[in-house]
Design an enzyme around this catalytic site. Structure first.
Site, PDB file in Angstrom:
ATOM      1  CE  LYS A 167      16.354  37.603  29.831  1.00 11.86           C
ATOM      2  NZ  LYS A 167      16.245  39.118  29.756  1.00 11.86           N
ATOM      3  CD1 TRP A 170      22.745  39.031  30.590  1.00 12.95           C
ATOM      4  CD2 TRP A 170      22.547  39.571  32.626  1.00 12.95           C
ATOM      5  NE1 TRP A 170      22.088  40.206  30.558  1.00 12.95           N
ATOM      6  CE2 TRP A 170      21.798  40.447  31.821  1.00 12.95           C
ATOM      7  CE3 TRP A 170      22.707  40.134  34.039  1.00 12.95           C
ATOM      8  CZ2 TRP A 170      20.995  41.772  32.378  1.00 12.95           C
ATOM      9  CZ3 TRP A 170      21.802  41.202  34.569  1.00 12.95           C
ATOM     10  CH2 TRP A 170      21.118  41.963  33.516  1.00 12.95           C
ATOM     11  CG  ASP A 197      21.671  33.106  34.069  1.00 10.86           C
ATOM     12  OD1 ASP A 197      20.591  32.974  33.963  1.00 10.86           O
ATOM     13  OD2 ASP A 197      21.961  34.409  34.476  1.00 10.86           O
TER      14      ASP A 197
END
Lengths: 361, 361
Positions: free
Chosen positions: B196, B102, B172
């Protein structure tokens, strides 16, 4: 309260069978051991949901094979910014026909990325009609011509598709998609948010002629690139899975009800009923839109005395009719008559309006 | 199947009480006569839902008043493109520390809009650790320093916050937000997708220090402008209302469970239990991440013989343990242990792993 007739302009009423199915499957989707909202977008369960939604939407709208269907996060406004980024060269001309609030939004979002030209506008007229095709000033070098097929706030709708020659026609169909048969082949791009006729907020659709995806457009991040989304089946990143699922249930319901031909008949009857209630009220209620451009989906109307607005809304709510407050840009009332609004709901509204007029004459 | 223990990395398991409440309210939200998914985002019902979600998230994460909270459509990838657009001048340097998949995505999405500099990367090491702070090559003129607090695929997590001086730290937190107490004041921006730890897919959060919203950034459409979203309370356009609602229910559940301090304790116990099951298996199972950087949220692991992967997944499903297939980038297995995963679920997984090892020794 039991379920009311909900005339909200979007998010909007959904078919009760769709909500019941979502309710029933909320804890466990088809024996998967989890809700669809909890399952990976890459897993077989959601892949099936996603694929069926596209297949069903293609069937519902008779989408030709040379068009890609994208399901994207967010609403029509985001797409309005991405259209010039994807389909216009830097500084290229793009023609916009403005027939209401959302046409103006489309112009505003596009301006940073294109030489936006107002080909025609009905703003001087208070957005009460569609600019006559003969008056449009189109550019020969335009990347596309943009129209708003139905203006949700101003209640103005294109009842005939304009001929714009070889330049791709791009149309915001947020509030009228699937309300009647549509010749997709007339367009380069048909797009919109789902939260009126197709499902919940949080997901939008783009039906794009594949050759347009080959246009270079402008430098942009991959996540803002329609070609990249198309190449990955709208799963470039985690999509809004539950919204996609509910869209799929809604589209399936429309097919089961008889498809867009059937909804065109119902919607024509519903609109005729409500406009007759307004026009037949001797001025007690009024709709100011050019009759030739009246929307079948969104009917803004005014009481003859604005002091009656609050009593009208309160009494309507008491009668099980909600979502009737007009957009703040116009005031007054607005009734949205999307596919999921039953004819009985519109009849109940017309009856209520006649009764209210009698009691507050 | 009854409800399984779902170890999916996201979309991920949600608290069962949250799903039950959403189920119960699906046809009629609090007597409104309609589902929350059908109600206008401008109406009093959804405005209440939206405001309570922000208030509760501020309480859960102890967000200081000088930070704005944005709820935006889409996921973290979209935010990754918009971060340089909003917070970096055209061509300005931006430092990225890459500790997994990511982090690479963040770099890719930012490249069109900034002079992206890789301050440090653990890619040569297969993303098995966090680059030591002393090795980072930071730029004095950087618009910000970007890190990925927890790498969902590689299972690598910052266990200590880096000091980057006066340059805003952008992180993030898609897969570890609300998993333990966090000092928001250390950051310029904390962002992520909700799917999540915070709720469903289709909505993302951005917790941004308000002075950063004053940065000019780069020419962009209003819908891509965080300042415009902040000025309108994340209702610049129709937001993903149902996702926002479900996020609110999930945050409320976390507060009722005792907040992030309690989840930090539970998450530490769950991670310790699973890593012990792996490390104590005599090499039958293995996790390859530097123990100092092991994620508490996402535990990738491998069986000693990849031929056992399919039997393992099939037997796990039979035992009511789903979502264990590793990301295609790594193969093997992955167990995600978000806040909604109960300790009993992790115990069941550890017991299953020991049993499988005995049967397939």
């Amino acid at each position: 309260m039991s379920r009311a007739h909900n005339f909200s302009a979007g998010p909007a009423t959904l078919p009760e069978p769709v909500l019941r199915q979502a309710q029933q499957e909320m804890l466990d989707w088809h024996g998967a051991g989890a809700s669809i909202v909890e399952l990976s977008h890459r897993g077989p369960e959601f892949m099936q949901v996603a694929a069926e939604a596209e297949t069903d939407l293609r069937a519902l709208l008779a989408i030709p094979d040379d068009y890609a269907v994208l399901f994207l996060a967010g609403g029509a406004t985001t797409l309005q910014a991405l259209i010039p980024l994807n389909f216009a060269a830097p500084g290229q001309a793009a023609d916009y026909v403005v027939s209401g609030h959302w046409g103006k939004t489309a112009v505003k979002e596009a301006r940073p990325y294109a030489d936006v030209r107002i080909a025609a506008s009905s703003e001087a007229d208070g957005f009460r009609g569609i600019p006559a095709r003969a008056s449009w000033q189109l550019s020969e070098d335009a990347a596309y011509v943009h129209i708003t097929a139905n203006e949700t706030i101003h209640g103005v709708e294109f009842r005939e598709l304009p001929d714009v020659g070889a330049v791709p026609l791009v149309a915001d169909f947020s509030s009228s998609i699937a309300s009647e048969p549509l010749d997709i082949a007339r367009f380069g791009l048909v797009y919109g948010g789902a939260q009126k006729n197709l499902g919940p907020a949080g997901i939008s659709f783009a039906i794009v002629r594949r050759d347009l995806l080959e246009r270079a457009g402008q430098p942009r991040a991959e996540i803002l690139d329609y070609r990249a989304h198309a190449a990955k089946g709208s799963m470039l990143n985690t999509p809004p899975t539950w919204s996609w699922y509910l869209l799929g249930l809604t589209v399936r319901w429309m097919l089961e009800q008889g498809g867009v031909a059937e909804f065109a008949r119902r919607n024509a009857r519903k609109a005729a009923l409500l406009y007759a209630a307004i026009d037949g009220s001797g001025g007690y209620y009024r709709n100011e839109v050019d009759p030739a451009a009246r929307s079948r989906m969104n009917v803004p109307f005014f009481l003859h005395d604005a002091a009656l607005d609050q009593p009208f809304l309160a009494a309507a709510k008491g009668a099980g009719l909600i979502g009737l407050k007009g957009h703040r840009a116009l005031g007054g009332m607005r009734a949205s008559l999307y596919n999921a609004m039953p004819e009985a709901g519109v009849q109940a509204l017309a009856d209520f309006m006649a009764d209210f007029r009698q009691r507050h004459g």
